[in-house]
Design an enzyme around this catalytic site. Structure first.
Site, PDB file in Angstrom:
ATOM      1  N   ASN A 149     -19.903 -11.492 -25.673  1.00  0.00           N
ATOM      2  CA  ASN A 149     -18.638 -10.763 -26.435  1.00  0.00           C
ATOM      3  C   ASN A 149     -19.789  -9.876 -27.043  1.00  0.00           C
ATOM      4  O   ASN A 149     -19.716  -8.993 -28.431  1.00  0.00           O
ATOM      5  CB  ASN A 149     -18.092 -11.352 -26.651  1.00  0.00           C
ATOM      6  N   THR A 153     -23.151 -13.103 -30.322  1.00  0.00           N
ATOM      7  CA  THR A 153     -24.823 -13.649 -31.309  1.00  0.00           C
ATOM      8  C   THR A 153     -25.544 -12.818 -29.940  1.00  0.00           C
ATOM      9  O   THR A 153     -26.991 -13.360 -30.334  1.00  0.00           O
ATOM     10  CB  THR A 153     -24.555 -15.620 -31.006  1.00  0.00           C
ATOM     11  N   ASP A 174     -15.132 -10.749 -23.014  1.00  0.00           N
ATOM     12  CA  ASP A 174     -14.496 -11.814 -23.490  1.00  0.00           C
ATOM     13  C   ASP A 174     -14.064 -13.150 -22.924  1.00  0.00           C
ATOM     14  O   ASP A 174     -13.093 -12.831 -22.535  1.00  0.00           O
ATOM     15  CB  ASP A 174     -13.725 -11.634 -25.046  1.00  0.00           C
ATOM     16  N   LYS A 199     -11.484 -21.323 -29.643  1.00  0.00           N
ATOM     17  CA  LYS A 199     -11.160 -20.783 -28.701  1.00  0.00           C
ATOM     18  C   LYS A 199     -11.459 -20.447 -27.828  1.00  0.00           C
ATOM     19  O   LYS A 199     -11.576 -20.649 -26.848  1.00  0.00           O
ATOM     20  CB  LYS A 199      -9.880 -19.482 -29.121  1.00  0.00           C
ATOM     21  N   TYR A 210     -16.397 -27.210 -33.545  1.00  0.00           N
ATOM     22  CA  TYR A 210     -17.433 -27.082 -32.570  1.00  0.00           C
ATOM     23  C   TYR A 210     -17.849 -27.837 -31.585  1.00  0.00           C
ATOM     24  O   TYR A 210     -17.362 -28.481 -29.958  1.00  0.00           O
ATOM     25  CB  TYR A 210     -18.872 -26.174 -32.779  1.00  0.00           C
ATOM     26  N   ARG A 237     -31.124 -22.665 -36.896  1.00  0.00           N
ATOM     27  CA  ARG A 237     -30.991 -23.569 -36.370  1.00  0.00           C
ATOM     28  C   ARG A 237     -32.933 -24.030 -36.704  1.00  0.00           C
ATOM     29  O   ARG A 237     -34.108 -23.553 -36.896  1.00  0.00           O
ATOM     30  CB  ARG A 237     -31.412 -23.118 -35.058  1.00  0.00           C
TER      31      ARG A 237
HETATM   32  N1  LIG Z   1     -29.302 -24.143 -27.855  1.00  0.00           N
HETATM   33  C1  LIG Z   1     -29.323 -25.378 -28.158  1.00  0.00           C
HETATM   34  O1  LIG Z   1     -30.233 -25.673 -28.121  1.00  0.00           O
HETATM   35  C2  LIG Z   1     -27.972 -25.452 -27.685  1.00  0.00           C
HETATM   36  C3  LIG Z   1     -27.595 -27.091 -27.089  1.00  0.00           C
HETATM   37  C4  LIG Z   1     -26.694 -27.588 -26.956  1.00  0.00           C
HETATM   38  C5  LIG Z   1     -25.408 -26.685 -26.423  1.00  0.00           C
HETATM   39  N2  LIG Z   1     -25.718 -25.742 -26.253  1.00  0.00           N
HETATM   40  C6  LIG Z   1     -24.874 -24.913 -25.553  1.00  0.00           C
HETATM   41  O2  LIG Z   1     -25.250 -23.873 -24.576  1.00  0.00           O
HETATM   42  C7  LIG Z   1     -24.739 -22.580 -24.989  1.00  0.00           C
HETATM   43  C8  LIG Z   1     -25.408 -21.614 -24.682  1.00  0.00           C
HETATM   44  O3  LIG Z   1     -25.607 -21.581 -26.121  1.00  0.00           O
HETATM   45  P1  LIG Z   1     -27.210 -21.243 -27.003  1.00  0.00           P
HETATM   46  O4  LIG Z   1     -28.237 -21.711 -27.798  1.00  0.00           O
HETATM   47  O5  LIG Z   1     -28.237 -19.625 -25.345  1.00  0.00           O
HETATM   48  O6  LIG Z   1     -26.761 -20.073 -28.095  1.00  0.00           O
HETATM   49  P2  LIG Z   1     -26.684 -18.058 -28.150  1.00  0.00           P
HETATM   50  O7  LIG Z   1     -25.627 -18.049 -29.746  1.00  0.00           O
HETATM   51  O8  LIG Z   1     -27.895 -17.195 -27.898  1.00  0.00           O
HETATM   52  O9  LIG Z   1     -25.407 -18.396 -26.735  1.00  0.00           O
HETATM   53  C9  LIG Z   1     -23.930 -17.788 -26.939  1.00  0.00           C
HETATM   54  C10 LIG Z   1     -24.196 -16.686 -26.228  1.00  0.00           C
HETATM   55  O10 LIG Z   1     -22.542 -16.723 -26.009  1.00  0.00           O
HETATM   56  C11 LIG Z   1     -21.986 -15.177 -26.641  1.00  0.00           C
HETATM   57  N3  LIG Z   1     -20.268 -15.471 -27.364  1.00  0.00           N
HETATM   58  C12 LIG Z   1     -19.595 -16.215 -28.046  1.00  0.00           C
HETATM   59  N4  LIG Z   1     -18.604 -16.172 -27.797  1.00  0.00           N
HETATM   60  C13 LIG Z   1     -17.997 -15.731 -27.176  1.00  0.00           C
HETATM   61  C14 LIG Z   1     -16.628 -15.746 -26.074  1.00  0.00           C
HETATM   62  N5  LIG Z   1     -16.307 -16.194 -26.888  1.00  0.00           N
HETATM   63  N6  LIG Z   1     -16.964 -14.606 -24.695  1.00  0.00           N
HETATM   64  C15 LIG Z   1     -17.599 -14.102 -24.155  1.00  0.00           C
HETATM   65  N7  LIG Z   1     -19.741 -14.601 -24.909  1.00  0.00           N
HETATM   66  C16 LIG Z   1     -19.041 -14.981 -25.912  1.00  0.00           C
HETATM   67  C17 LIG Z   1     -22.649 -15.174 -27.196  1.00  0.00           C
HETATM   68  O11 LIG Z   1     -22.609 -13.972 -27.310  1.00  0.00           O
HETATM   69  C18 LIG Z   1     -23.661 -15.546 -26.801  1.00  0.00           C
HETATM   70  O12 LIG Z   1     -24.589 -15.006 -26.113  1.00  0.00           O
HETATM   71  C19 LIG Z   1     -23.611 -22.352 -26.284  1.00  0.00           C
HETATM   72  O13 LIG Z   1     -22.342 -22.540 -25.554  1.00  0.00           O
HETATM   73  C20 LIG Z   1     -23.503 -23.781 -26.240  1.00  0.00           C
HETATM   74  O14 LIG Z   1     -23.214 -24.587 -27.305  1.00  0.00           O
HETATM   75  C21 LIG Z   1     -26.941 -24.900 -26.619  1.00  0.00           C
END
Ligand SMILES: NC(=O)c1ccc[n+]([C@@H]2O[C@H](COP(=O)([O-])OP(=O)(O)OC[C@H]3O[C@@H](n4cnc5c(N)ncnc54)[C@H](O)[C@@H]3O)[C@@H](O)[C@H]2O)c1
Length: 322
Positions: A36, A39, A60, A93, A147, A188
């Site tokens: 969506n 981020t 979404d 959600k 979260y 971060r």
């Molecule tokens: N990067 C880390 O260190 C880390 C650590 C633990 C867990 N995670 C998990 O890994 C996943 C990816 O993390 P990331 O670091 O790439 O974060 P990020 O924010 O770069 O990526 C998350 C993506 O999800 C999309 N998004 C958010 N809400 C949405 C929705 N309702 N519908 C569709 N898309 C949606 C955002 O636009 C984004 O592109 C997440 O679930 C996060 O919780 C990441």
């Protein structure tokens, strides 16, 4: 001969998602990337848009999705506190409704499904390093709960779908990961320190810098995702994926200063509420079941990440001037 699979990646234009899409395409699969754009940015997958095996759809995950796929990687969720606390109700959600919708899809089309869970399910841990059987110390009503509890509930849903509907599930508990395509200003620690150093600004440390974190380079993590998805159906997780090498935040700041050659000073600010003091994965299960462990040392990973941010900041400067 390898079979071409149809793979859905939710949150596919985010930091981790974009690297995963790249890897899946390189392995010869068809990738359906949905996001969506909360981020994540299209810039992260711009180089994939001409690939006929890549499809990008704005969607979404809190709404149902009807597609035919063989595997689902559910990554959609803002991952950094600034983003997930921006609209905490939406964050819960996204984790909970998103999990229900993707699990429902997996059930309908009999797909294998991977959940990007997090070390945050351990909260501020009482045991160190954290093993998967540790049940955590999460404040259910604090500012991080949207979260942490959202991800915990998503894990519950995954295991209930597994028990109730025999779904093939793969739950990874991801620890701090860093690398190119992290957001430049999402608070971060790795991206923060690098951006501050490259701009010649002071480096902000919350607390006294003695709290520890482990840092996994993105390529290592994605290798863990692929191995977990390919593992036998008996390997459901939860399984820790992260780098067990432990560093204090102060050591990280000093290493970033050394690698960038910056003259930045360190400044100290109070710790945010519920910030964990120690975080380090025990990856025995990942070693046993996946034959996986991180290979890229912090120094090398930092070099590649610094090169990315250096280029990004230059481009942003040029854009701002034009
Ligand atoms: N990067 C880390 O260190 C880390 C650590 C633990 C867990 N995670 C998990 O890994 C996943 C990816 O993390 P990331 O670091 O790439 O974060 P990020 O924010 O770069 O990526 C998350 C993506 O999800 C999309 N998004 C958010 N809400 C949405 C929705 N309702 N519908 C569709 N898309 C949606 C955002 O636009 C984004 O592109 C997440 O679930 C996060 O919780 C990441």
């Amino acid at each position: 001969m390898m079979l071409r699979k149809r793979v859905l990646v939710t949150g596919g234009v985010g930091f981790l998602g974009s690297h995963l899409c790249e890897r899946l395409l390189a392995e010869g699969h068809d990738v359906l990337c949905i996001d969506n754009f909360f981020t994540g940015t299209k810039d992260n997958v711009l180089h994939l848009l001409d690939n006929h095996h890549f499809e990008l759809v704005r969607h979404d995950v809190t709404f149902p999705l009807y597609v035919e796929v063989d595997e689902i990687y559910n990554l959609a969720c803002p991952a950094s506190p600034v983003h997930y606390q921006h609209d905490p109700v939406q964050t819960t959600k996204t984790s909970v409704h998103g999990a229900i919708n993707m699990l429902g899809l997996a059930k309908r089309v009999k797909a294998k499904i991977f959940q990007a869970s997090t070390s945050e399910v351990y909260g501020d841990p009482h045991i160190h390093p954290q093993t998967e059987d540790y049940r955590g110390n999460v404040n259910p009503i604090g500012p991080r709960a949207c979260y942490d509890e959202g991800k915990r509930c998503a894990e519950t849903l995954f295991f209930d779908y597994h028990r109730q509907h025999n779904l093939r599930i793969k739950v990874a508990r991801i620890f701090n990961t860093y690398g190119p395509r992290m957001h430049p200003n999402d608070g971060r620690v790795v991206s923060n320190f690098i951006v501050q150093a490259l701009k010649g600004e002071p480096i902000t440390i919350f607390g006294d810098g003695s709290q520890t974190r482990s840092f996994c380079y993105v390529d290592d993590l994605i290798e863990g995702f692929i191995r977990l998805m390919a593992s036998g159906d008996d390997v459901t997780g939860p399984i820790n994926l992260g780098n067990p090498g432990e560093f204090t935040i102060r050591q990280l700041a000093e290493q970033v200063i050394a690698e960038t050659g910056a003259k930045s000073k360190l400044i100290f600010k109070p710790l945010p509420q519920d910030d964990p003091l120690q975080r380090q994965p025990n990856i025995t299960l990942a070693r046993q079941h996946l034959g996986w462990e991180p290979k890229i040392p912090l120094k090398d990973g930092l070099k590649r990440t610094i090169a990315y941010f250096d280029d990004l900041l230059r481009r942003m400067k040029v854009e701002a001037a034009s």
